[in-house]
Write an enzyme that holds these catalytic residues in place. Sequence first.
Site, mmCIF file in Angstrom:
data_model
loop_
_atom_site.group_PDB
_atom_site.id
_atom_site.type_symbol
_atom_site.label_atom_id
_atom_site.label_comp_id
_atom_site.label_asym_id
_atom_site.label_seq_id
_atom_site.Cartn_x
_atom_site.Cartn_y
_atom_site.Cartn_z
ATOM 1 N N CYS A 154 35.580 19.905 73.359
ATOM 2 C CA CYS A 154 35.370 21.141 74.114
ATOM 3 C C CYS A 154 33.887 21.464 74.194
ATOM 4 C CB CYS A 154 36.126 22.284 73.455
ATOM 5 S SG CYS A 154 35.973 23.870 74.312
ATOM 6 N N CYS A 164 42.946 26.424 69.492
ATOM 7 C CA CYS A 164 43.165 27.557 70.389
ATOM 8 C C CYS A 164 44.316 27.355 71.362
ATOM 9 C CB CYS A 164 41.884 27.891 71.148
ATOM 10 S SG CYS A 164 41.350 26.641 72.328
#
Length: 398
Positions: A113, A210
């Site tokens: 990410c 997440c």
Amino acid sequence: MLNSLDLEGRPEDTRVVVAMSGGVDSSATAALLKSQGYDVVGITLQLYDHGAAMHRKGACCAGRDIHDARDVAERIGIPHYVLDYESKFREQVIDNFAASYALGETPVPCIECNRSVKFKDLLSTARELGAQALATGHYVASRHLGNGSRSMVCAADSDRDQSYFLFATTQEQLDYLRFPLGDMSKPQTRELARQFGLSVADKQDSQDICFVPTGRYTDIVERLKPNAMEPGDIVDTDGHVIGRHNGIANFTIGQRRGLGIASSAPLYVIRLDAEARRVVVGPREALRMHKIALRDVNWIGGGHIDAAIGTGLEIFVRVRSTRPPQPAWLRKTEIGYEVELVGGEEGVSPGQACVFYDAQSGQARVLGGGFIKSAAAKSSVGSAARNANVPDVAAMRV
């Protein structure tokens, strides 16, 4: 004359984009820079469908976090934008996450990410907005070098250091990024947030992946890569079948519990053979590896990596985010780069990162790192790469 961000010009003439996740760290970063007079713009990324994670504590970037980031921006008086990066995040992070598990690896999605979404796509957006820098709330620091470039060093608060997750940052990205919290502790950050009157000052830190709101990463893997959940054999180090499993994605290197095998001595997952759908188990001593073959190596230690290595470079490496750096040698081989651990490490897992440092403790400089392709014990003959049981997934990474 350089300002506090090592940039030319007065703070009020310097635009800085702050990546605001809605947590205390990025919020304090934005408030701090605003208080110093910078032209701050806050950006929050919508990375996935927040519906399932709206009420789950410990998950970042959820719906509440976007709301909190917006509130903080309003409180400190800066413009705030929410950008829809769902498709980018799905392709570059979630799909790679599932594919990595299907190959018998243990991926670290936060690294992907950072390098592909935040420090590539978001950084590009910051430039388009005319910003001179992109600032984040990561606990890592950077230093201005005499040649005009920057180095990355570990955070002053070793318990919060996030350098492991940022090793893939390129030199070009590092020169544009700023980490205002790198020389602060977490308690200092929270106190700073309280001084600025931020509602997130005591907000809980994110803990889970997440995009896995249920806490069960296997649900994601099963949906995207069902072959990773196909049953297979559990074998010992001699290849004898001693049990069955319900999918290699349910196992990680070094795992002891949940094997479903009766044994007179503790057994650990030593290796995952994705192609044959086999989980190899053995005694704890079989976990200790000394040679690590790497892929996707990134170097930010100055100059060219090959010149720095020479016939062998003595460094310190971290093979898991929760472990301290250990002494090692970095060498170039015929097929890539290899790390030789001086004392060996247990539970070295393909898919994890091997991060290079110039010192074992303190605010050591981050020299770069790579993803672990395979590992071999000290008694193994030849390069660790020849002992690989996991295919190279470099071509799958964006």
